[in-house]
Design an enzyme around this catalytic site. Structure first.
Site, mmCIF file in Angstrom:
data_model
loop_
_atom_site.group_PDB
_atom_site.id
_atom_site.type_symbol
_atom_site.label_atom_id
_atom_site.label_comp_id
_atom_site.label_asym_id
_atom_site.label_seq_id
_atom_site.Cartn_x
_atom_site.Cartn_y
_atom_site.Cartn_z
ATOM 1 N N ARG A 289 5.292 0.880 -26.032
ATOM 2 C CA ARG A 289 4.654 0.510 -24.768
ATOM 3 C C ARG A 289 3.296 1.186 -24.631
ATOM 4 O O ARG A 289 3.083 2.286 -25.172
ATOM 5 C CB ARG A 289 5.514 0.931 -23.560
ATOM 6 C CG ARG A 289 6.896 0.278 -23.492
ATOM 7 C CD ARG A 289 6.825 -1.166 -23.058
ATOM 8 N NE ARG A 289 8.150 -1.758 -22.899
ATOM 9 C CZ ARG A 289 8.822 -2.373 -23.880
ATOM 10 N NH1 ARG A 289 8.310 -2.439 -25.099
ATOM 11 N NH2 ARG A 289 10.010 -2.925 -23.642
ATOM 12 N N TYR B 80 10.468 -12.748 -12.904
ATOM 13 C CA TYR B 80 9.275 -12.004 -12.468
ATOM 14 C C TYR B 80 8.031 -12.566 -13.160
ATOM 15 O O TYR B 80 7.004 -12.813 -12.538
ATOM 16 C CB TYR B 80 9.485 -10.531 -12.829
ATOM 17 C CG TYR B 80 8.340 -9.579 -12.605
ATOM 18 C CD1 TYR B 80 7.519 -9.193 -13.664
ATOM 19 C CD2 TYR B 80 8.117 -9.005 -11.369
ATOM 20 C CE1 TYR B 80 6.497 -8.277 -13.485
ATOM 21 C CE2 TYR B 80 7.097 -8.079 -11.173
ATOM 22 C CZ TYR B 80 6.292 -7.722 -12.245
ATOM 23 O OH TYR B 80 5.274 -6.804 -12.071
ATOM 24 N N LYS C 51 4.694 -14.280 -11.448
ATOM 25 C CA LYS C 51 3.378 -13.648 -11.602
ATOM 26 C C LYS C 51 2.387 -14.616 -12.261
ATOM 27 O O LYS C 51 1.221 -14.681 -11.887
ATOM 28 C CB LYS C 51 3.508 -12.367 -12.423
ATOM 29 C CG LYS C 51 4.157 -11.208 -11.698
ATOM 30 C CD LYS C 51 3.260 -10.622 -10.629
ATOM 31 C CE LYS C 51 3.812 -9.363 -10.010
ATOM 32 N NZ LYS C 51 2.944 -8.786 -8.967
ATOM 33 N N GLY D 299 0.792 -1.225 0.000
ATOM 34 C CA GLY D 299 0.000 0.000 0.000
ATOM 35 C C GLY D 299 0.826 1.278 0.000
ATOM 36 O O GLY D 299 0.276 2.372 -0.161
ATOM 37 N N ASN E 171 2.498 -1.138 -18.387
ATOM 38 C CA ASN E 171 3.457 -0.319 -17.622
ATOM 39 C C ASN E 171 2.715 0.823 -16.926
ATOM 40 O O ASN E 171 1.871 1.467 -17.547
ATOM 41 C CB ASN E 171 4.518 0.264 -18.542
ATOM 42 C CG ASN E 171 5.446 -0.799 -19.087
ATOM 43 O OD1 ASN E 171 4.995 -1.851 -19.526
ATOM 44 N ND2 ASN E 171 6.740 -0.521 -19.061
ATOM 45 N N ASP F 221 17.232 -2.793 -25.433
ATOM 46 C CA ASP F 221 15.871 -2.300 -25.691
ATOM 47 C C ASP F 221 14.843 -3.171 -24.978
ATOM 48 O O ASP F 221 13.670 -2.820 -24.884
ATOM 49 C CB ASP F 221 15.582 -2.347 -27.208
ATOM 50 C CG ASP F 221 15.956 -1.059 -27.916
ATOM 51 O OD1 ASP F 221 16.103 -1.079 -29.152
ATOM 52 O OD2 ASP F 221 16.125 -0.037 -27.224
ATOM 53 N N LYS G 79 16.578 11.421 -14.639
ATOM 54 C CA LYS G 79 17.769 11.759 -15.430
ATOM 55 C C LYS G 79 17.646 13.145 -16.064
ATOM 56 O O LYS G 79 18.607 13.904 -16.109
ATOM 57 C CB LYS G 79 18.002 10.702 -16.514
ATOM 58 C CG LYS G 79 18.574 9.386 -15.982
ATOM 59 C CD LYS G 79 19.243 8.553 -17.042
ATOM 60 C CE LYS G 79 18.294 7.751 -17.875
ATOM 61 N NZ LYS G 79 19.019 6.783 -18.757
ATOM 62 N N PRO H 207 -2.181 -5.097 -15.451
ATOM 63 C CA PRO H 207 -1.921 -3.759 -15.986
ATOM 64 C C PRO H 207 -0.751 -3.763 -16.971
ATOM 65 O O PRO H 207 0.098 -4.667 -16.923
ATOM 66 C CB PRO H 207 -1.527 -2.937 -14.749
ATOM 67 C CG PRO H 207 -1.694 -3.823 -13.580
ATOM 68 C CD PRO H 207 -1.674 -5.244 -14.072
#
Ligand code: NAP
Ligand code: GFB
Length: 317
Positions: free
Chosen positions: A211, A139, A143, A12, A168, A273, A190, A166
């Site tokens: 994306r 990951y 998931k 949270g 990104n 990439d 940056k 979801p």
């Protein structure tokens, strides 16, 4: 008198958790009590610590966000940690959700878990149709197992454990650490430093990958809607439409404009990439929630840039 619905939000204190907190401050229903956890409340990769959190709060519903999270480069550095820690956290939270007779648990997957070699757009039926992209397999498999665990607890015990997928996510309160972050918080940090130190802004990779980005505040509204309205064990993609897919260089342009950066922009093509694209369909969401309005990416990025400039000293950097 205890509220009829006590909603425990694991994770949270993160990007999504904070956005849900902001929504609930305005939209809490009278029969709801919301409890937002951070890792300070206990380590959810430890079963006994997880049990004591559940017995302390006695939740009726769970939104499970807690996870080891990071951008492309952190995922490439630590696949074993991403796999093991997330498998442990998910096992503890879902098993305690069963033990404490949770009425509904909504967990969070990610579109990067889908197969890398696939047809587009990706939809919810494709989660297990082949290996994920090599840059984040640790990951991704952890998931994917949430979807399997949800089905197993439903088939054996009749639990209503479901998940959302979801794309990104970005927004205020994100992790802006230069090594571990995702692209939008990474480039905002940056660009902030490049402007301050009069240096060029370096974008990793070619800038060509595509994306879909969902603003954390939009995702928060959809999470609350799923908790209150979505009863299916099958996952549901929460994303902007395919037509809103953007390139990394377009994202960089918006950050440069939002930060009013006038310096040089360099592409470091020695950096990976990652996955070229993971174009997802939001047709299932649209069929259930047709009039949901998404924040356009320019507005979302400008608000996040402003938040970062105003909160630099307390931000996660
Ligand atoms: P985040 O900002 O990194 O927050 C992670 C949260 O998990 C924090 O509240 C953290 O607590 C908590 N946490 C981590 N390890 C824990 C542990 N061992 N025990 C207890 N709590 C722990 O993550 P986010 O970006 O909000 O992500 C939320 C969910 O969305 C995650 O499940 C993630 O996989 C998923 N997701 C994220 C993205 C994205 O682009 N960010 C995209 C798709 C899906 P502390 O604050 O105390 O560290
Ligand atoms: O957001 P990101 O780290 O994750 O990177 P993924 C997106 C794209 O941005 C890649 C480029 O093509 C990067 O090469 N990029 C350019 C940068 N400059 C930067 C920078 O300064 N920092 C970062 N981080 N990227 C992640 C998965 O994949 O997506 C995670 O690895 C998670 O597991 C997350 O699912 C949502 O979109 O490539």
């Amino acid at each position: 008198m205890a509220a009829e619905k006590r909603i425990l939000v694991t994770g949270g204190s993160g990007l999504v958790g904070k956005a849900i907190q902001e929504i609930i401050e305005k939209e809490k229903e009278p029969n709801e009590e919301w409890i937002f956890l951070s890792s300070k409340d206990g380590d959810l990769s430890d079963l006994e610590e997880t049990r004591s959190i559940f017995s302390k709060h006695r939740p009726t519903h769970v939104i499970h966000l807690a996870a080891m999270v990071g951008g492309l480069f952190k995922n490439m550095r630590r696949p074993a940690d991403f796999l093991r820690i997330n498998l442990q956290i998910n096992d503890c939270v879902l098993h305690c959700s069963y033990e404490f007779k949770i009425q509904k648990c909504v967990s969070c997957l990610s579109t990067c878990i889908f197969p890398d070699k696939t047809s587009y757009p990706i939809d919810e039926t494709m989660v297990h149709n082949g290996p994920p992209h090599p840059s984040n397999y640790g990951y991704a498999y952890a998931k994917r197992m949430i979807d399997i665990q949800n089905r197993a607890y439903h088939d054996q015990y009749g639990c209503t454990f479901t998940s959302v997928i979801p794309t990104n996510i970005y927004g205020p309160c994100d992790n802006f650490n230069l090594e571990d972050s995702h692209v939008i918080p990474g480039l905002i940090h940056k660009c902030y430093l490049a402007k301050k130190n009069d240096q060029p802004l370096t974008i990793f990779g070619s800038g060509k990958p595509l994306r879909q980005f969902i603003y954390s505040k939009d995702l928060a509204k959809l999470f609350v809607w799923v908790l209150r309205n979505y009863e299916d064990v099958d996952p549901i993609i929460l994303s902007v439409g395919e037509e809103d897919e953007v390139s990394i260089s377009r994202v960089a342009e918006l950050i440069v404009e939002g930060m009013e950066f006038k310096g040089q922009v360099i592409y470091d093509i020695s950096k990976s990439d990652g996955q070229y694209k993971k174009t997802a369909s939001n047709m299932k969401l649209k069929s259930l929630y047709p009039d949901f309005k998404f924040t356009d990416i320019k507005t979302g990025i400008f608000e996040t840039v402003q938040w970062f400039q105003e909160n630099y000293d307390s931000a996660r950097i």
